[in-house]
Design an enzyme around this catalytic site. Structure first.
Site, PDB file in Angstrom:
ATOM      1  N   ASN A 146     -15.049  13.048 -15.039  1.00  0.00           N
ATOM      2  CA  ASN A 146     -15.408  12.145 -13.939  1.00  0.00           C
ATOM      3  C   ASN A 146     -16.257  11.006 -14.493  1.00  0.00           C
ATOM      4  O   ASN A 146     -17.466  11.107 -14.579  1.00  0.00           O
ATOM      5  CB  ASN A 146     -16.152  12.940 -12.856  1.00  0.00           C
ATOM      6  N   CYS A 149     -17.472   8.258 -10.531  1.00  0.00           N
ATOM      7  CA  CYS A 149     -18.289   8.367  -9.318  1.00  0.00           C
ATOM      8  C   CYS A 149     -19.252   7.180  -9.250  1.00  0.00           C
ATOM      9  O   CYS A 149     -20.091   7.012 -10.125  1.00  0.00           O
ATOM     10  CB  CYS A 149     -19.057   9.683  -9.323  1.00  0.00           C
ATOM     11  N   ASN A 214     -10.678   6.053  -9.247  1.00  0.00           N
ATOM     12  CA  ASN A 214     -11.778   6.641  -8.515  1.00  0.00           C
ATOM     13  C   ASN A 214     -12.131   5.655  -7.395  1.00  0.00           C
ATOM     14  O   ASN A 214     -11.452   4.651  -7.207  1.00  0.00           O
ATOM     15  CB  ASN A 214     -12.970   6.880  -9.460  1.00  0.00           C
ATOM     16  N   THR A 215     -13.157   5.945  -6.650  1.00  0.00           N
ATOM     17  CA  THR A 215     -13.439   5.124  -5.467  1.00  0.00           C
ATOM     18  C   THR A 215     -14.047   3.777  -5.824  1.00  0.00           C
ATOM     19  O   THR A 215     -14.605   3.592  -6.905  1.00  0.00           O
ATOM     20  CB  THR A 215     -14.385   5.877  -4.516  1.00  0.00           C
ATOM     21  N   CYS A 357      14.668  -9.217  18.388  1.00  0.00           N
ATOM     22  CA  CYS A 357      13.471 -10.015  18.693  1.00  0.00           C
ATOM     23  C   CYS A 357      12.974  -9.706  20.100  1.00  0.00           C
ATOM     24  O   CYS A 357      13.749  -9.666  21.050  1.00  0.00           O
ATOM     25  CB  CYS A 357      13.795 -11.503  18.575  1.00  0.00           C
ATOM     26  N   CYS A 393       8.154 -17.664   2.563  1.00  0.00           N
ATOM     27  CA  CYS A 393       6.868 -17.055   2.176  1.00  0.00           C
ATOM     28  C   CYS A 393       6.735 -15.610   2.627  1.00  0.00           C
ATOM     29  O   CYS A 393       5.910 -14.870   2.123  1.00  0.00           O
ATOM     30  CB  CYS A 393       5.706 -17.884   2.711  1.00  0.00           C
ATOM     31  N   CYS A 400       5.574  -9.826  12.101  1.00  0.00           N
ATOM     32  CA  CYS A 400       6.484  -9.389  13.168  1.00  0.00           C
ATOM     33  C   CYS A 400       6.220  -7.919  13.490  1.00  0.00           C
ATOM     34  O   CYS A 400       6.198  -7.082  12.598  1.00  0.00           O
ATOM     35  CB  CYS A 400       7.930  -9.574  12.730  1.00  0.00           C
TER      36      CYS A 400
END
Lengths: 450, 443
Positions: A146, A149, A214-215, A357, A393, A400
């Site tokens: 790890n 963290c 990891n975060t 639509c 684009c 939509c």
């Protein structure tokens, strides 16, 4: 149930072999709260998870202390669907010996499932040597280091504090390989400028694989009454680690960078970051991941969520004719390239299917107000694309609300792009050959008569 | 005395005590916070939204729903009330299924519109405390408003907001007009109409004089002389007669009176209702009377309309509501005679068919047993005050001007528009803006 878990109900074989570690499917639970206890890991295996990375163990001694206020913050989509979660929880706060005993028992009872032990001890050789010996005695299949963290432990010189310094990664990985024969996965932090640097360092240190991401350092919300970030602990807050569906695009890019870079190509990857459905897993694996690790989806929906991942991946593999996961792992990696290699002669135009639509007009508002004024709105709310303005684009497609209502049609060779008045050529031209590029190869331009 | 649904004649107390409360509770209970957020999430925030176009008061529906979704229902209420000061009542009584919700793109997409009416109620309920608007500085001008119904209240509020002094005259003993007297009880519970009037008047600058009507102590000449402008919003006072033999028998009543009695009753069990009830008509008033007669305990209620269901003024939702409450809807039948010895006993109808020359009787007749008959075949203006009429109503311009200078009109008494609460509110508001512009020399 048994059939589902073994994958025999479907034709495709979900069996996964990652670094020689076998598991019945490529879905592992990431090192996190869901994998902190024997009781939960057993339940996870029973629910169908192919493997588990046990919540990070630290060295013996006084247990880690967590906050006793809120540990999680979140952001939501429509209908309060959780899109992103952050946490300020630390590594396991249970005694090392309890965890080791439980790991040994669980592994003994579930020999067919992968069991990896996540580790984080101070940046010195001896504590690493010591804990590796203890882990080896449990019969676990491997270790994950790890180095990611981002909160709390990093302030004590561990976790991301190691992962953000390539030299430390290399050094610690070297110690681990020196003192243990267990397969070694280095977990990378995304809180760096270039993911290749830590990945290369892990390779140099002898890592068998990397896992990422990891975060991410994050503040999910601010309490506007208390004027404090949340989660709020007695009127104060700190950055937490961000995960969940919202981080998946960031994680996929980092996985792809490692999978396609000359230096790191071939390094096994265990992908982490917002995997919520079978499709997310398939996407990560197509980009080169050997398996995936999941946390937030389980924390949001419970362990059962893996059953959809298993059935979905299996069905998709059957439909595509893939017999094993290795048939499609990495197939999309070569398609990840630099912008300069994209074909600038490739032309598409948005097309609105009038039958689908519902006339909400969001495409019009988006295009008219913020893009290329390429959608026309009639008195009776019929929306049509102006090919002579459309740059393709894709914003209309993205805003939509009806999936598949707006699509992109590719112009064929010799078809005229009404916007530029140019014919679509048979060959392709990238920025490297483009006449507007001062450093383009003049020969290409001459050959094409430009 | 205890009666039952099958007790003959017109009697009160047909149901047990609790049944009245259950039957006349909110048709659509209010959304709670969670339900409102879930419902609001379904709005797509359409460009140039069809719902907004369909609303006679042009409420910015996508904006107010987004304000609910972002946790600011009070701001949502202000968005609504800016356009429609009676947005609370309209949220309850608007036939949204033929207005905003009919054109909602999610109706197109999934056959389930965003519940705009219920969201509007959620937002406006949050604003029923402190009045959200303040008056401009006094202009010293005075405007008379005839009729304290939706049109008059809307006009009065807008005029008061612009700093004019307003006097509302109303024939009834209570303000509110049809909101107070003419709407089914289960659409406006807990005395909401009266509370809304009180809240509306709390802007200040409005005096209400009750028990006064044109021809009953008031004349248009006098109002014009005493005030700088006059707005007429007195609705339709007259009721069309059946015009068939026996229509004066006992038990033959105007549906509007029944609805009004019901709304004003403090104890519904004391209200007498027939065992066999026949309602003649096809509009909202007919449905409101028929459903409530059933809910009061009538054994059977027939709603009889001379044309087909598609021509009924009541929406499909209202028709289905009536059917679900046990009202039998009979179409293509026209009243021929009311039979009975003093009191009604039967109503005779002729079947009709749509032909080349319009509606014609087929020659076949039938009779329905009845001890109570409610007429709901339309209302009339009565005295037109010498103003130019269009059809049978006061002719008005787009901004409510009548043929007489200084006199504006709106709501059911005026030409154009559907006879809906929301239309009346729009007309009152627009006339008020024109009166304001005229009085301030901009008109």
């Amino acid at each position: 149930m048994k059939d589902l878990l073994n994958g025999t109900r479907y034709g495709a074989d979900l069996h996964s072999n990652f670094l020689g570690i076998e598991s019945p499917n490529p879905f592992w639970l990431a090192s996190a709260p869901p994998t902190d206890k024997e009781v939960n890991v057993r339940r996870a295996y029973e629910a169908g998870w192919g493997g588990v990375v046990w919540k990070t163990l630290g060295e013996a001694g006084p247990p880690v202390v967590n906050v006793s206020g809120p540990r999680y913050g979140a952001i939501f989509g429509a209908d309060r669907r959780l899109l992103g979660l952050n946490n300020i929880e630390l590594i396991t706060d249970r005694p090392l010996e309890v965890n080791l005993e439980e790991i040994a028992r669980v592994k003994r009872d579930y020999p067919d499932r992968a069991l990896i032990v996540s580790l984080m001890v101070p940046c010195e050789e001896e504590p690493w040597r010591k804990i590796l010996k203890e882990v080896e005695l449990t019969g676990a299949d491997g270790v994950e280091l790890n180095f990611g963290c981002p909160h709390g432990m990093a302030e004590r010189g561990m976790g991301a504090a190691v992962g953000q310094v390539p030299e430390y990664i290399e050094m610690v990985t070297g110690w681990v390989k020196k003192h243990s024969n267990l397969p070694c996965i280095v977990k990378l932090t995304p809180n760096i400028s270039n993911i290749l640097m830590p990945a290369q360092a892990a390779m140099r240190g002898g890592a068998d694989a990397v896992s990422l991401i990891n975060t991410i350092n994050s503040i999910t919300s601010v309490n506007l009454d208390a004027m404090s970030p949340e989660p709020m602990i007695d009127g104060m807050g700190t950055h937490g680690g961000y995960c969940g569906p919202a981080v998946k695009p960031i994680a996929m890019n980092m996985v792809a960078e490692i999978a396609r870079s000359q230096d790191t190509k071939g390094l096994p990857i265990s992908a982490i970051g917002g995997v919520t459905t079978w499709r997310d897993a398939a996407e990560f694996m197509a980009l080169g991941a050997g398996n995936v690790q999941v946390c937030t989806a389980a924390m949001t929906y419970g362990f059962k969520v893996v059953q959809e991942m298993i059935s979905g991946l299996s069905q998709w593999m059957d439909e595509k004719g893939y017999e094993s996961t290795s048939d499609f792992i990495g197939l999309a990696a070569p398609k990840v390239t630099d912008w300069q290699h994209l074909n600038l002669d490739f032309v598409t135009k948005a097309e609105i299917n009038q039958d689908d639509c519902i006339s909400c007009g969001r495409c019009f508002a988006a295009c008219e107000d913020t893009s290329h004024q390429a959608i026309e709105m009639s008195e009776d709310r019929v929306f049509t694309v102006k090919d002579d303005e459309c740059v393709a684009c894709n914003l209309c497609v993205n805003v939509c609300p009806v999936e598949g209502c707006i699509t992109m049609r590719q112009l064929g060779v010799d078809e005229i792009d009404e916007r530029t008045g140019m014919k679509v050529p048979a060959d392709k031209r990238t920025w490297l050959e483009h006449p507007n590029n001062p450093s383009a190869d003049p020969n290409t331009c001459i050959i094409r008569g430009q | 005395m205890t009666n039952s649904q099958s007790t003959p004649g017109i009697v009160p107390n047909r149901l047990s005590g609790d049944a009245y409360g259950d039957n006349f509770s909110d048709l659509h209970p209010p959304l709670n916070d969670h339900e409102a957020l879930v419902a609001a999430d379904r709005c797509y925030f359409c460009h140039d939204a069809p719902c907004m176009e369909a609303c006679p008061t042009t409420i910015d529906i996508p904006l107010f729903i987004r304000q609910i979704a972002t946790g600011t229902p009070e701001a949502a209420a202000k968005t609504i009330l800016n356009q429609n000061i009676l947005g609370g009542m309209c949220a309850r009584v608007c036939p949204t299924e033929t207005l905003c919700e009919e054109v909602c793109v999610r109706e197109t997409a999934e056959g389930k519109p965003v519940v705009i009416g219920e969201l509007q109620r959620y937002a406006t309920d949050k604003a029923m405390g402190a009045h959200p608007f303040t008056r401009a500085a006094s202009t010293g001008k005075s405007v008379a408003v005839v009729g304290a119904g939706p049109a008059g209240l809307s006009a009065a509020h807008r005029l008061a907001m612009h700093g004019h002094d307003v006097v509302i005259y109303d024939a009834r003993p209570k303000a509110g007009g049809l909101n107070e007297f003419g709407i089914a009880s289960y659409k406006s519970t807990n005395d909401f109409a009266a509370r809304e009037v009180e809240w509306l008047l709390s802007i200040g600058g409005i005096t209400v004089k009750l028990g006064q009507a044109l021809g009953n102590g008031l004349t248009l000449d006098k109002l014009s002389a005493d005030h700088d402008a006059v707005f007429l919003g007195m609705g339709l006072a007259g009721v069309n007669a059946l015009g068939v033999e026996g229509d004066d028998k006992d038990g033959v009543l105007d549906a509007v009176d029944f609805i009004s009695d019901l709304r004003q009753a403090s104890d519904l069990s004391t209200l007498p209702v027939g065992r066999h009830v026949v309602v003649i008509g096809g509009g909202m008033t007919a449905v409101d009377a028929a459903v409530q007669a059933k809910l009061l305990g009538a054994e059977d209620v027939a709603l009889v309309y001379r044309r087909g269901r598609d021509r009924m003024g009541a929406s499909k939702f209202e028709q289905d509501l009536a059917a679900s409450k046990g009202v039998r809807i009979i179409t293509h039948a026209s009243p021929k005679a009311v039979h009975g010895n003093g009191a009604v006993r039967e109503v005779e109808f002729a079947y009709t068919a749509d032909g080349a020359d319009g509606l014609a009787e087929t020659g076949e007749v039938f009779r329905l047993p009845a001890d109570q008959v409610f007429k709901a075949i339309g209302q009339t203006l009565g005295d037109g005050q010498g103003l130019e009429l269009e059809g049978r109503k006061i002719s008005i311009s787009m901004t409510g001007r009548t043929s007489r200078a200084g006199v504006w009109a709106g709501g059911d008494c005026a030409s154009g528009g559907d006879d809906l609460t929301v239309t009346a509110v729009a007309e009152g508001r627009d006339a008020a803006e024109d009166i304001h512009a005229t009085l301030m020399g901009e008109g």
